[in-house]
Design a protein around this motif. Structure first.
Motif, mmCIF file in Angstrom:
data_model
loop_
_atom_site.group_PDB
_atom_site.id
_atom_site.type_symbol
_atom_site.label_atom_id
_atom_site.label_comp_id
_atom_site.label_asym_id
_atom_site.label_seq_id
_atom_site.Cartn_x
_atom_site.Cartn_y
_atom_site.Cartn_z
ATOM 1 N N GLU A 24 10.471 19.061 63.780
ATOM 2 C CA GLU A 24 9.482 19.165 64.666
ATOM 3 C C GLU A 24 9.163 20.483 64.801
ATOM 4 O OE1 GLU A 24 7.964 17.434 69.061
ATOM 5 O OE2 GLU A 24 10.122 17.341 68.482
ATOM 6 N N LEU A 25 10.195 21.491 64.912
ATOM 7 C CA LEU A 25 9.987 23.014 64.926
ATOM 8 C C LEU A 25 9.332 23.416 63.728
ATOM 9 C CD1 LEU A 25 13.424 24.054 66.433
ATOM 10 C CD2 LEU A 25 11.234 24.018 67.450
ATOM 11 N N VAL A 26 10.010 23.028 62.436
ATOM 12 C CA VAL A 26 9.182 23.281 61.166
ATOM 13 C C VAL A 26 7.842 22.812 61.312
ATOM 14 C CG1 VAL A 26 9.348 23.039 58.739
ATOM 15 C CG2 VAL A 26 11.391 23.348 60.233
ATOM 16 N N ALA A 27 7.492 21.723 61.841
ATOM 17 C CA ALA A 27 6.011 21.278 61.757
ATOM 18 C C ALA A 27 5.186 22.024 62.706
ATOM 19 C CB ALA A 27 6.359 19.727 62.268
ATOM 20 N N ALA A 28 5.655 22.798 63.460
ATOM 21 C CA ALA A 28 4.753 23.513 64.505
ATOM 22 C C ALA A 28 4.561 24.855 63.806
ATOM 23 C CB ALA A 28 5.669 23.878 65.727
ATOM 24 N N THR A 29 4.865 25.058 62.613
ATOM 25 C CA THR A 29 4.605 26.295 61.752
ATOM 26 C C THR A 29 3.517 25.747 60.864
ATOM 27 O OG1 THR A 29 6.235 25.902 60.063
ATOM 28 C CG2 THR A 29 6.884 27.091 61.964
ATOM 29 N N PRO A 30 2.850 26.925 59.991
ATOM 30 C CA PRO A 30 1.915 26.607 59.053
ATOM 31 C C PRO A 30 2.401 25.477 58.030
ATOM 32 C CG PRO A 30 1.951 28.886 59.465
ATOM 33 C CD PRO A 30 3.168 28.285 60.373
ATOM 34 N N ILE A 39 3.951 6.464 54.398
ATOM 35 C CA ILE A 39 4.230 6.145 55.486
ATOM 36 C C ILE A 39 4.572 7.506 56.370
ATOM 37 C CG2 ILE A 39 6.605 5.250 56.887
ATOM 38 C CD1 ILE A 39 6.965 3.459 54.478
ATOM 39 N N LEU A 40 4.803 8.592 55.734
ATOM 40 C CA LEU A 40 4.902 9.681 56.669
ATOM 41 C C LEU A 40 3.768 10.320 57.269
ATOM 42 C CD1 LEU A 40 6.809 12.092 57.360
ATOM 43 C CD2 LEU A 40 6.207 13.202 55.047
ATOM 44 N N ARG A 41 2.841 10.008 56.272
ATOM 45 C CA ARG A 41 1.517 10.457 56.812
ATOM 46 C C ARG A 41 0.901 9.712 57.877
ATOM 47 N NH1 ARG A 41 -3.047 11.106 52.171
ATOM 48 N NH2 ARG A 41 -4.243 12.111 53.892
ATOM 49 N N HIS A 42 1.438 8.618 58.264
ATOM 50 C CA HIS A 42 0.969 7.748 59.264
ATOM 51 C C HIS A 42 2.016 7.626 60.533
ATOM 52 C CE1 HIS A 42 -1.879 6.727 55.916
ATOM 53 N NE2 HIS A 42 -2.754 6.613 56.851
ATOM 54 N N GLY A 63 3.399 22.725 58.502
ATOM 55 C CA GLY A 63 3.099 21.392 58.821
ATOM 56 C C GLY A 63 4.151 20.156 58.593
ATOM 57 N N ARG A 64 3.616 19.000 58.490
ATOM 58 C CA ARG A 64 4.658 17.797 58.350
ATOM 59 C C ARG A 64 4.931 17.388 57.021
ATOM 60 N NH1 ARG A 64 2.375 13.448 59.694
ATOM 61 N NH2 ARG A 64 4.342 12.311 60.495
ATOM 62 N N LEU A 65 3.879 17.741 56.001
ATOM 63 C CA LEU A 65 4.105 17.138 54.696
ATOM 64 C C LEU A 65 4.985 17.993 53.810
ATOM 65 C CD1 LEU A 65 0.745 15.349 54.319
ATOM 66 C CD2 LEU A 65 2.823 14.496 55.048
ATOM 67 N N LEU A 66 4.578 19.503 53.958
ATOM 68 C CA LEU A 66 5.264 20.363 52.952
ATOM 69 C C LEU A 66 6.853 20.282 53.088
ATOM 70 C CD1 LEU A 66 3.329 23.573 52.995
ATOM 71 C CD2 LEU A 66 3.641 22.149 51.151
ATOM 72 N N PRO A 67 7.561 20.148 54.428
ATOM 73 C CA PRO A 67 8.924 20.182 54.402
ATOM 74 C C PRO A 67 9.274 18.912 53.386
ATOM 75 C CG PRO A 67 8.185 20.358 56.335
ATOM 76 C CD PRO A 67 6.891 20.291 55.583
ATOM 77 N N ALA A 92 9.132 20.127 49.655
ATOM 78 C CA ALA A 92 10.402 20.896 49.317
ATOM 79 C C ALA A 92 11.403 20.189 49.209
ATOM 80 C CB ALA A 92 10.490 21.841 50.600
ATOM 81 N N THR A 93 11.732 19.038 49.968
ATOM 82 C CA THR A 93 12.802 18.287 49.823
ATOM 83 C C THR A 93 12.875 17.458 48.339
ATOM 84 O OG1 THR A 93 13.161 17.756 52.046
ATOM 85 C CG2 THR A 93 14.257 16.587 50.779
ATOM 86 N N LEU A 94 11.747 17.168 48.222
ATOM 87 C CA LEU A 94 11.444 16.546 46.751
ATOM 88 C C LEU A 94 11.619 17.267 45.678
ATOM 89 C CD1 LEU A 94 10.543 14.201 44.897
ATOM 90 C CD2 LEU A 94 8.128 14.939 45.409
ATOM 91 N N LEU A 95 11.401 18.645 45.864
ATOM 92 C CA LEU A 95 11.369 19.453 44.832
ATOM 93 C C LEU A 95 12.962 20.027 44.669
ATOM 94 C CD1 LEU A 95 10.269 21.683 42.666
ATOM 95 C CD2 LEU A 95 9.996 23.139 44.653
#
Length: 540
Positions: free
Chosen positions: A110-116, A262-265, A118-122, A125-128
């Motif tokens: 949630e803390l990371v999602a509050a930065t630029p 699922i993550l997007r919704h 967002g919710r999807l980039l993390p 990064a995990t996929l990469l």
């Protein structure tokens, strides 16, 4: 792009030791297995004889792989590939859950999602991060095999097959993390799916059709339901086929796409299978620390117990098929029959013993999770709240130890029930009931070692509890179950409790190893309880 790379760098920093350990360990297993084949089975005649014995013994195929010829490279692939793929799958699922559901559980996501970011980039990064980890695993396997002089093309195929399985379970881990509300649940389900893939591959190999030359087999249908079985279809060193890799890669894409949708919704911290609201008041049965421990761990204990029953059912259901192989059709079968008769056991008993050794590993994992839960409660600060009431530290620890011991008996007991029911239902009388229960009982002492030793680590060095517990179990499995295959010295293999698990042989069974392990477990647990009297409880 810059944010993505920053997040990837953060994951690399967090996982620097875990990732290096996984990659080096998998590469080292490949290297040692190839070296052991060179030293122990250096000529084609010796490898042919071993393959003929393996094809006549489904229990060996369950743990090893699909024979594809006596060539040195193909023989090495047969011995070690399934285990390497299992490790790659476990690494990938743990990595996926650690950086998704675990971060959501602790509030970090949630803390990371509050930065630029967002919710999807993390998650990108995990996929990469996971893709890079599996590329390193593929290269490590390639290097380990090639360093022993095996064919480079076959080594590259073997490495790619291992990495492809890891990618499948990276996708599986990311998808399961969307459904489960806790990292513990996500890890448990993901790991169970990896083990299921290993077992399905084993069933397919054990029920395959032998080739005319006695050194090759065609897999059974069950292998085609397993990503590990798909990796075997590359026929590294004997065929070097690339097209089977499309199957795991395709499944990985499907899992990743589903996880992304699922993550997007869904909201951060939420899950598809949300947790039910708790009761306004606790049940009367939660008035003791043991009852509370049972309530906290009931889900995982039930999961391990059902897994044990599934293994037992598998062992029993294969019994009749294995007994059908015990016919005077080939010379090698006659040799095997004579060897087993000299030991007082049947081919079915040998197969059941091998599968029950896996149930012993499940029971050990269930036991050490009781101790890990102790550490998690302490680190979260909830243990201090519990100990603020009239519950002493010793009573708190002893309650978890009793629960862990009961869980071991439950897992092994249900494995025995499953095997007995399946054998009785099929009408197979090749394994007497008393031999079956002795085989099940023989697994208990080793599992109790993995309850007592982690408990002592928890008392003396609490911050190392989780890492040390899993490391000890992994080391025990490698030394005790795969040590012979890797050509390890017997003195080194004797360090594993699984090496000393008795193999029931009627009146000739040697139970000294079991009694010795029970004594070690009892003394170690007593030391842990005694030392707990002087240990402070805190969140450090």
């Amino acid at each position: 792009m810059g944010v993505l790379l920053v997040l990837w760098g953060q994951r690399l920093r967090r996982d620097r030791w875990q990732l290096v350990s996984w990659v080096v360990a998998i590469g080292a297993f490949a290297l040692f297995a190839a070296a052991a084949v060179t030293q122990t089975y250096g000529n084609a005649a010796a490898r042919t004889e071993i393959l003929q014995v393996a094809i006549a013994t489904p229990a060996i195929l369950m743990l090893r792989g699909l024979p594809r010829g006596a060539d040195q490279g193909a023989f090495t692939f047969f011995l070690i590939y399934a285990f390497l793929a299992l490790l790659a799958g476990l690494m990938s699922t743990f990595l996926a859950v650690r950086h998704t559901r675990a971060d959501e559980e602790t509030g970090g996501a949630e803390l990371v999602a509050a930065t630029p970011a967002g919710r999807l980039l993390p998650n990108a990064a995990t996929l990469l991060h996971g893709v890079a980890a599996n590329i390193l695993v593929a290269l490590a396997v390639f290097a380990g095999f090639a360093a022993q002089g095996l064919d480079p093309q076959g080594s590259l195929t073997a490495g790619a097959a291992t990495g492809a399985v890891g990618l499948v379970f990276l996708g599986v881990g990311l998808l399961v993390a969307q459904f489960m509300g806790t990292s513990r649940g996500a890890n448990g389900v993901s790991a169970a799916l990896v083990v299921l893939a290993y077992l399905l591959r084993g069933i397919g190999d054990a029920t395959g059709t032998p080739g005319a030359d006695g050194t090759t087999m065609t897999e059974g249908p069950a292998s085609w339901f397993s990503p590990i079985g798909w990796g075997q279809q590359t026929y590294a060193y004997s065929g070097n086929r690339a097209w089977p890799l499309l199957l795991p890669l395709g499944l990985a894409v499907v899992c990743l796409t589903a996880a992304w949708l699922i993550l997007r919704h869904r909201d951060t911290g939420d899950s598809v299978w949300g947790a039910r609201p708790g009761r306004a008041a606790a049940r009367p049965g939660l008035r003791s620390p043991v009852a509370l421990a049972l309530r906290l761990q009931s889900g995982s204990i039930i999961g391990w117990a059902l897994s044990g029953m599934a293994l037992g059912l598998l062992a029993g259901s294969l019994g009749k098929a294995v007994a059908a192989l015990d016919t005077p059709g080939t010379g090698i079968t006659a040799v095997m029959r004579a060897m087993l008769q000299a030991q007082g056991i049947s081919l079915t008993q040998l197969m059941v013993s091998v599968i029950f050794s896996m149930a012993g590993v499940l029971a050990a994992a269930c036991a050490l999770q009781a101790v890990i839960r102790l550490r998690q409660e302490e680190a979260a600060g909830t243990a201090e709240l519990l100990l603020a009431v009239p519950v002493g530290r010793v009573r708190w620890l002893a309650g978890y130890l009793l629960l862990g011991a009961a869980a071991v008996v439950l897992v092994i007991g249900l494995a025995g029930v499953g095997a007995w029911a399946a054998l009785a239902g099929s009408g197979d009388a090749s394994m007497p009931a008393d031999a079956l229960w002795e085989t099940a009982l023989a697994q208990v002492p080793a599992a109790l070692i993995y309850l007592a030793v982690p408990a002592l680590v928890f008392v003396l060095w609490p911050t190392a509890t989780i890492a040390a517990s899993w490391a000890l179990l992994a080391l025990g499995v490698v030394l005790g179950i795969f040590g012979g295959m890797l050509g390890l010295d017997q003195n080194l293999r004797n360090l594993s409790p699984f090496t000393h698990t008795p193999v029931p042989q009627g009146d000739a069974t040697d139970w000294s190893g079991a009694w010795g392990m029970l004594a070690v477990a009892a003394v170690t647990a007593a030391l842990a309880v005694a030392a707990m009297r002087r240990r402070e409880v805190g969140s450090a």
